[in-house]
Design an enzyme around this catalytic site. Structure first.
Site, short mmCIF file in Angstrom:
data_model
loop_
_atom_site.label_atom_id
_atom_site.label_comp_id
_atom_site.label_asym_id
_atom_site.label_seq_id
_atom_site.Cartn_x
_atom_site.Cartn_y
_atom_site.Cartn_z
N THR B 159 10.64 73.29 -19.40
CA THR B 159 11.23 73.43 -18.06
C THR B 159 11.20 72.03 -17.44
O THR B 159 12.13 71.26 -17.67
CB THR B 159 10.49 74.50 -17.22
OG1 THR B 159 9.09 74.25 -17.24
CG2 THR B 159 10.76 75.89 -17.77
N LYS B 185 5.22 74.28 -24.57
CA LYS B 185 5.72 73.72 -23.31
C LYS B 185 4.65 74.00 -22.27
O LYS B 185 3.90 74.97 -22.37
CB LYS B 185 7.05 74.35 -22.90
CG LYS B 185 6.92 75.80 -22.50
CD LYS B 185 7.73 76.17 -21.28
CE LYS B 185 7.28 75.40 -20.08
NZ LYS B 185 7.40 76.17 -18.82
N THR B 196 3.75 76.85 -16.35
CA THR B 196 3.50 77.91 -17.32
C THR B 196 3.39 77.29 -18.69
O THR B 196 4.12 76.37 -19.03
CB THR B 196 4.65 78.93 -17.32
OG1 THR B 196 4.48 79.80 -16.23
CG2 THR B 196 4.63 79.77 -18.59
N GLU B 284 1.01 67.92 -14.41
CA GLU B 284 1.85 67.41 -13.33
C GLU B 284 1.19 66.20 -12.66
O GLU B 284 0.11 66.31 -12.10
CB GLU B 284 2.13 68.53 -12.34
CG GLU B 284 3.06 69.56 -12.99
CD GLU B 284 3.11 70.88 -12.25
OE1 GLU B 284 4.10 71.59 -12.45
OE2 GLU B 284 2.20 71.18 -11.49
N ASN B 407 4.85 69.34 -6.74
CA ASN B 407 4.62 70.70 -6.27
C ASN B 407 4.82 70.90 -4.78
O ASN B 407 4.85 72.03 -4.31
CB ASN B 407 3.22 71.15 -6.65
CG ASN B 407 3.11 71.34 -8.14
OD1 ASN B 407 3.86 72.10 -8.72
ND2 ASN B 407 2.19 70.61 -8.76
N SER B 412 15.32 72.98 -3.51
CA SER B 412 16.65 72.74 -2.94
C SER B 412 17.65 73.71 -3.51
O SER B 412 17.32 74.51 -4.37
CB SER B 412 17.08 71.31 -3.24
OG SER B 412 16.92 71.08 -4.63
#
Lengths: 412, 412
Positions: B159, B185, B196, B284, B407, B412
């Site tokens: 993703t 992933k 995830t 992240e 995060n 958008s």
């Protein structure tokens, strides 16, 4: 040491703090770590003052917490010494000695027993607290004691708090009126330290120590224990309540039930609640105060756990920082709590608007009022689990770049 | 939708991924959410393939996780369908229908039973997955199936991962050689979604489903369950292992002990370990990979809990982002774990240098090697509790401005 931060956008002004009969306070600049401000605060309590305390659940507490825990069963207090800038945590035998010597010195100055002296310190961890510097400051502090010292104390106990925190309430016990004053510090930090929460309350009510302890415990469970900034638990967290017994009111028996002190308990709860929320308002980097309500849980305890799990979720907190009413992350946080929950019964509201009901997006859900709510300084999340009658509310703040700035900068 | 992020500074290259006999793979661009990339991946497995799976512990899992859990007791797999961009989580009855229809459609195309088709989805939560769009893509994917599709699949399941993740090992079962390929992933996200983790492994070994499940469970406990990015647990986490049985090796009995498959277990653990660490490497905003070792705990389980508590502490993670070897925060995290710990027996090392021993700073502690270690990409923390022989290691990444950027930006 870091520059002072600007006040939190969620800051509240310090209220007028009245004198409490039987309480004298002085703050002095001892130079323990800060060189240009008051950093040692001394409280003197009238003879007969009873004490209650609630301390960190962290299993590696600081030496002052150990000291207070050992002294508390006596139930009597004549003094409190608070230092800012060094937490006296992880300092081994030296830390214990600092506590003993401070209590002995203070007891000598005031003519009381060392076990009637309570201690609290926050600031840098793992550095020995300069005991001589602290001891040298105590006689001057005692000379300066005055009834009007709450404001100064609220400031002197701060570390990197961005605003001074205080709250006041009056209450009735029978036909007598009493006052409760409280101050708190929390959520500021000094590298290499952690956010530590301290709060000290005093009242002129005459309440036996066991009753005082029960009232404080109950109140803290509903206030400070419902607030989280980042899920980290300091080694020094301390809340203490002192009752000087100088007010006139009907006698409170040693085995009095909290229900017989309803108005006092209400006032105490309000002071604790206000102070606890101020800590969340001064959360490191906080831009928004978040209220998390959980209803429909199998029990109040279960509701509290789910609410804390939502309030501690970095993904929920960053979403709110981004003004994104991201209910997917809220659902995730409910699920990871490990408490009874059924995805297909779950409902989520933000700012009073239900976004999801019974496991699905509300048909025709209009985002407009939620988007408007998210732009405000106070954000309210409600999750209904649809299982039972257990409910709980907790408070936190958003997770922003400010948190990283404050906690991720190398100590200088 | 957000711009692609630059690759993590901790990224590793995708290794050469060999074909596994009995596995064909195709990735196609269905346009479920992403419009310009492959987003649906199909695996076809040879008849006789056994399956094992480990799923999220989140109590509000996605519909595909429910589907897989229900299908897994059959122990047989003929296909796997993975979608990126929509997680099919919190989609109520529609989500269940999507799963049923996808499995039925795929079973029709391949001539197998729907319960032999496994499903996984990640991406946006609470939006219905466009089932027709997915179903329309399946025939084309089946036509495109090829043995050489691992690379494409590693990319198509991403993703907002910043790099494709794969690992390969060979192992011996008796005198036969088998291969294990795995992709994963994790840690990317699509607003309004959460990080995830998905991982799919395949081997040409012939291993009965119960044995495969035991091996996978054991391996995941030591790898993926020892990795944390932000303490948040996705509703879709899935690790599956498929064994096609195409390799030649001595027969493995249905009640074979893992110890009889030592080399296979070793290889499987290595693949899982490598993939799990890649997820931490792609955490992240990650700038540093953090290894947390805990020794001297009362049990391995207790050590794991303490290690996870350190690895999940925002204050520890921000300190490491700031290259500050802040052992005060590490002590705090040990204490808040609630596991048996004695402050005065605690020792802390960073990068192999002991900073604190038995509750106090090491006399004459020289910060130089620690400061140098903290500047690197990989940081190692070791805590010895001094109580027993329990040990555990977990992995995480630092908490940086990048995490907030990713995060906390409004979708958008």
């Amino acid at each position: 040491m870091r520059m002072a931060l600007p006040p939190s956008p969620l800051a509240l002004p310090l209220p007028e703090m009245p004198a409490i009969a039987g309480v004298e306070i002085a703050s002095v600049a001892a130079g323990i770590r800060y060189k240009t401000r008051e950093d040692v605060t001394v409280f003197r309590f009238a003879p007969g003052t009873t004490a209650a305390g609630v301390f960190t659940r962290n299993l590696c507490p600081g030496a002052p917490v150990d000291w207070c825990r050992a002294a508390l069963p006596g139930g009597k207090a004549r003094a409190l010494v608070v230092t800012a800038g060094n937490s006296n945590v992880f300092t081994g035998k030296a830390g214990r000695e600092t506590c003993e010597r401070t209590a002995r010195e203070m007891a000598g100055l005031l003519g009381c027993r060392p076990k009637e002296v309570f201690l609290a310190s926050t600031g840098v961890i793992g550095e020995k607290l300069p005991t001589e510097v602290l001891l040298a400051a105590l006689p001057g502090a005692v000379e300066k004691l005055e009834t009007d010292g709450w404001d100064g104390a609220a400031r002197a106990i701060m570390t990197t708090d961005t605003f001074a925190k205080g709250a006041v309430r009056k209450a009735r016990i029978g036909d007598g009126e009493v006052t409760i004053c409280g101050i708190a510090k929390g959520s500021g930090m000094i590298a290499p330290d952690m956010a530590t929460m301290l709060s000290f309350l005093a009242t002129d009510a005459k309440i036996p120590a066991p009753v005082l302890q029960a009232l404080l415990k109950r109140g803290v469970d509903k206030s400070f224990n419902c607030v989280t900034v980042d899920s980290d638990t300091s080694t020094s967290d301390t809340v203490m309540l002192f009752a000087t017994g100088q007010a006139r009111h009907p006698r409170v028996a040693a085995d009095a039930k909290p229900s017989s002190l309803k108005d006092f308990a209400r006032a105490l709860d309000e002071v604790l609640h206000e102070l606890a929320l101020m800590v969340a308002r001064d959360g490191e980097g906080a831009q928004k105060l978040i209220t998390v309500n959980v209803t429909g849980a199998v029990s109040a305890r279960s509701a509290h756990r789910v609410a804390m799990c939502i309030a501690n979720s970095p993904l929920v907190k960053t979403a709110i920082a981004g003004e994104d009413a991201n209910w997917g992350r809220i659902v995730m946080a409910v699920g990871k709590a490990g408490e009874p929950a059924d995805r297909d019964l779950l409902s989520v509201a933000v700012g009073g608007t239900w976004m999801a009901r019974e496991g699905e997006v509300v048909p025709g859900y209009d985002e407009t009022p939620v988007v408007a709510h998210m732009k405000g300084r106070e954000v309210e999340i409600t999750v209904d689990l649809g299982l039972g009658r257990g409910a709980a509310t907790v408070w936190t703040c958003d997770l922003t770049h400010g948190y990283i700035d404050i906690n991720g900068s190398y100590r200088s």
